[in-house]
Enzyme design. Sequence first.
Site, PDB file in Angstrom:
ATOM      1  N   GLY A  13       0.815  -1.222   0.000  1.00  0.00           N
ATOM      2  CA  GLY A  13       0.000   0.000   0.000  1.00  0.00           C
ATOM      3  C   GLY A  13       0.843   1.264   0.000  1.00  0.00           C
ATOM      4  CB  ILE A  15      -4.531   9.888   6.378  1.00  0.00           C
ATOM      5  CG1 ILE A  15      -4.710   8.377   6.484  1.00  0.00           C
ATOM      6  CG2 ILE A  15      -5.756  10.619   6.907  1.00  0.00           C
ATOM      7  CD1 ILE A  15      -4.696   7.877   7.923  1.00  0.00           C
ATOM      8  CG  ASP A  17      -1.940  -0.151   8.850  1.00  0.00           C
ATOM      9  OD1 ASP A  17      -2.466   0.933   8.541  1.00  0.00           O
ATOM     10  OD2 ASP A  17      -2.339  -1.253   8.427  1.00  0.00           O
ATOM     11  CE1 TYR A  48      -6.949   2.866  -0.099  1.00  0.00           C
ATOM     12  CE2 TYR A  48      -9.300   3.308   0.012  1.00  0.00           C
ATOM     13  CZ  TYR A  48      -8.258   2.406  -0.080  1.00  0.00           C
ATOM     14  OH  TYR A  48      -8.504   1.064  -0.138  1.00  0.00           O
ATOM     15  N   GLY A  64       4.680  -7.727   4.524  1.00  0.00           N
ATOM     16  CA  GLY A  64       4.621  -8.703   3.432  1.00  0.00           C
ATOM     17  C   GLY A  64       5.834  -8.563   2.538  1.00  0.00           C
TER      18      GLY A  64
HETATM   19  N1  LIG Z   1       5.230 -14.300   2.858  1.00  0.00           N
HETATM   20  C1  LIG Z   1       5.588 -13.622   1.765  1.00  0.00           C
HETATM   21  N2  LIG Z   1       6.643 -14.043   1.023  1.00  0.00           N
HETATM   22  C2  LIG Z   1       7.013 -13.375  -0.093  1.00  0.00           C
HETATM   23  N3  LIG Z   1       6.376 -12.283  -0.544  1.00  0.00           N
HETATM   24  C3  LIG Z   1       5.314 -11.821   0.135  1.00  0.00           C
HETATM   25  C4  LIG Z   1       4.863 -12.459   1.321  1.00  0.00           C
HETATM   26  N4  LIG Z   1       3.777 -11.779   1.786  1.00  0.00           N
HETATM   27  C5  LIG Z   1       3.573 -10.757   0.917  1.00  0.00           C
HETATM   28  N5  LIG Z   1       4.481 -10.785  -0.070  1.00  0.00           N
HETATM   29  C6  LIG Z   1       4.574  -9.864  -1.197  1.00  0.00           C
HETATM   30  O1  LIG Z   1       4.913  -8.559  -0.731  1.00  0.00           O
HETATM   31  C7  LIG Z   1       4.245  -7.580  -1.505  1.00  0.00           C
HETATM   32  C8  LIG Z   1       3.553  -6.603  -0.635  1.00  0.00           C
HETATM   33  O2  LIG Z   1       2.779  -7.259   0.367  1.00  0.00           O
HETATM   34  P1  LIG Z   1       1.520  -6.564   1.026  1.00  0.00           P
HETATM   35  O3  LIG Z   1       1.067  -7.433   2.145  1.00  0.00           O
HETATM   36  O4  LIG Z   1       0.536  -6.248  -0.035  1.00  0.00           O
HETATM   37  O5  LIG Z   1       2.025  -5.168   1.507  1.00  0.00           O
HETATM   38  P2  LIG Z   1       3.052  -4.756   2.630  1.00  0.00           P
HETATM   39  O6  LIG Z   1       4.383  -5.215   2.224  1.00  0.00           O
HETATM   40  O7  LIG Z   1       2.937  -3.292   2.643  1.00  0.00           O
HETATM   41  O8  LIG Z   1       2.574  -5.416   3.885  1.00  0.00           O
HETATM   42  C9  LIG Z   1       3.301  -8.307  -2.442  1.00  0.00           C
HETATM   43  O9  LIG Z   1       3.850  -8.280  -3.738  1.00  0.00           O
HETATM   44  C10 LIG Z   1       3.236  -9.708  -1.874  1.00  0.00           C
HETATM   45  O10 LIG Z   1       3.084 -10.698  -2.876  1.00  0.00           O
HETATM   46  O1  LIG Z   2      -6.775  -0.652  -0.464  1.00  0.00           O
HETATM   47  P1  LIG Z   2      -5.393  -1.107  -0.255  1.00  0.00           P
HETATM   48  O2  LIG Z   2      -4.403  -0.459  -1.129  1.00  0.00           O
HETATM   49  O3  LIG Z   2      -5.275  -2.587  -0.269  1.00  0.00           O
HETATM   50  O4  LIG Z   2      -4.941  -0.630   1.184  1.00  0.00           O
HETATM   51  C1  LIG Z   2      -5.699  -0.811   2.321  1.00  0.00           C
HETATM   52  C2  LIG Z   2      -4.862  -1.256   3.468  1.00  0.00           C
HETATM   53  O5  LIG Z   2      -3.552  -0.868   3.369  1.00  0.00           O
HETATM   54  C3  LIG Z   2      -3.072  -0.426   4.609  1.00  0.00           C
HETATM   55  O6  LIG Z   2      -2.840   0.937   4.471  1.00  0.00           O
HETATM   56  C4  LIG Z   2      -1.824  -1.112   5.010  1.00  0.00           C
HETATM   57  O7  LIG Z   2      -1.070  -1.384   3.890  1.00  0.00           O
HETATM   58  P2  LIG Z   2       0.371  -2.008   3.952  1.00  0.00           P
HETATM   59  O8  LIG Z   2       0.320  -3.314   4.667  1.00  0.00           O
HETATM   60  O9  LIG Z   2       0.741  -2.146   2.529  1.00  0.00           O
HETATM   61  O10 LIG Z   2       1.206  -0.994   4.668  1.00  0.00           O
HETATM   62  C5  LIG Z   2      -4.148  -0.702   5.615  1.00  0.00           C
HETATM   63  O11 LIG Z   2      -4.257   0.221   6.620  1.00  0.00           O
HETATM   64  C6  LIG Z   2      -5.363  -0.754   4.746  1.00  0.00           C
HETATM   65  O12 LIG Z   2      -6.261  -1.664   5.271  1.00  0.00           O
HETATM   66 MG   LIG Z   3       1.221  -5.122   5.534  1.00  0.00          MG
END
Ligand SMILES: Nc1ncnc2c1ncn2[C@@H]1O[C@H](COP(=O)(O)OP(=O)(O)O)[C@@H](O)[C@H]1O
Ligand SMILES: O=P(O)(O)OC[C@H]1O[C@](O)(COP(=O)(O)O)[C@@H](O)[C@@H]1O
Ligand SMILES: [Mg+2]
EC number: 2.7.1.11
Length: 531
Positions: free
Chosen positions: A155, A432, A274, A430, A245
């Site tokens: 995000g 913020i 977050d 969104y 992630g």
């Molecule tokens: N356990 C994991 N192993 C490898 N890649 C991951 C894993 N979890 C999430 N990802 C990848 O990391 C990227 C971002 O993850 P996401 O959960 O959407 O956002 P954030 O990294 O902000 O938490 C995505 O492309 C997702 O496929």
């Molecule tokens: O609509 P999107 O882009 O999936 O984002 C919504 C979510 O992304 C967040 O901003 C957190 O995103 P990240 O894990 O990528 O930091 C949450 O607070 C919200 O629930």
């Molecule tokens: Mg996350």
Amino acid sequence: MPALSSSIPLSSSFRHFPLPATDDSQSLFLLLNPNLNLRNPRSRSFPLRTRRVRGLTAKCTLRPGGGDEEGFILEDVPHLTDYLPDLKAYSSPLQNSPAYAIVKQSFVNPEDVVAERIVVQKNSPRGVHFRRAGPREKVYFKSDEVRACIVTCGGLCPGINTVIREIVCGLSYMYGVHDIIGIEGGYRGFYSKNTIPLTPKVVNDIHKRGGTFLRTSRGGHDTNKIVDSIQYRGINQVYIIGGDGTQKGVAAISQEVEKRGLQVAVAGIPKTIDNDIAVIDKSFGFDTAVEEAQRAINAAHVEVESVDNGVGIVKLMGRYSGFIAMFATLASRDVDCCLIPESPFYLEGSGGLYEFVEQRLKENGHIVIVLAEGAGQEYVAQSVGTIDKKDESGNRLLLDVGLWLSQKVKDHFTREKKLAINIKYIDPTYMIRAIPSNASDNIYCTLLAQSAVHGAMAGYTGFTVGPVNSRHAYIPISRVTKTPNTVKVTDRMWARLLASTNQPSFLTQDIQGTVDKETMDLIDNMRINSI
Ligand SMILES: Nc1ncnc2c1ncn2[C@@H]1O[C@H](COP(=O)(O)OP(=O)(O)O)[C@@H](O)[C@H]1O
Ligand SMILES: O=P(O)(O)OC[C@H]1O[C@](O)(COP(=O)(O)O)[C@@H](O)[C@@H]1O
Ligand SMILES: [Mg+2]
């Protein structure tokens, strides 16, 4: 670079050594072999020892000497020389950098570490430390041989563009690296999109814009395809900006890179609106988001104080962690009640939300409620039916608790209390995060970017960079992804909020099963003490 004098293979993936169980219950630490003289190639002075960490074995170093140094642990990050022991080191180009010309100590002392806990007691063990971030005297890349790439995932968050800009400028101005490319659209961009050449000129103004110049996506992490692309494009430094992630993805990529024996440094820069990433003090963009949330809270307050029985409800981001809601509430003083995922609440009966709303309406004629989007999800699911939908990254999709609460409050007061209330529901979620970062976040982003660049140039890999007690450190990725950072309702910060809003603590109803056991025990204690 001294040769490693051990026959024990060093695995760069946090160098976890399988250890025999210890029966020395007094000690957390296991000395592998006192005569081994296994030396850390970077510190050149810490003999390696290991300890068990909650069932895992993590490589740590324990300083010699015992006595008051006893209990010192370094949770170290991997280094390219762990699996490429013959890698050549060079003098850092920073030696000739005009920027560092008058700095008293340009390079970080290799023995500098950052303590995870700074509040200790006289007899506490010295505890866990991380390697201090910053420029090193030796680098493991020749500037003209570096091909760096930057990717942003997950995000949005204020400040991503500043981090991109400062990685490009840092590589270019500090280390004379001029081959930098942007991977477009998150992880999947590695194998499905063309790259963008990045120069200081191209990124010059991007910090003034919200969003990410490189675009982003969820899902699409295919480790093999990503590393194939890294290899194919001749990339040897990878800078990955993203949340929990994404950081798991950083670990997977660096492990695959190691498996293939590639000289590729993989650096993670933690990003999350977050503030749910563990170990680091705070995530970048968080302050900006809290500041922007004030505008929504102000609007709600202005609206509801201008009408009779005004109820303002503001929904803020926070999937599992209520930090934005908590800090926005603490900053505002216009908020009567803050609801977060970590603190279960209830509506009906004594100590419930309806009772509190009624009381504030009687006292002030209006009330403002701030809630994190992840709060009360179980209630919303009960009324609109459970959903188990996930986004492409596997994150749970949330139901709209703000709409649900607005409806419930309205129904309760109009139908049951026969009181006409004026609900104003504001959902700035969104807004913020889709803004440029403020001044202090910009500075923070610059430090993060430069620390990541110094780390990668110095040959560290598979690390996350971030401030620990205000000092930037290189942190093992497993440490930041193991447990998300959440508001501890048993910590004093939440108590400060309760003391500031004087809202109900919602501890009087049975919330067993909705919070973890440790918290439940503490809550039980509080109940006993308050009887
Ligand atoms: N356990 C994991 N192993 C490898 N890649 C991951 C894993 N979890 C999430 N990802 C990848 O990391 C990227 C971002 O993850 P996401 O959960 O959407 O956002 P954030 O990294 O902000 O938490 C995505 O492309 C997702 O496929
Ligand atoms: O609509 P999107 O882009 O999936 O984002 C919504 C979510 O992304 C967040 O901003 C957190 O995103 P990240 O894990 O990528 O930091 C949450 O607070 C919200 O629930
Ligand atoms: Mg996350």
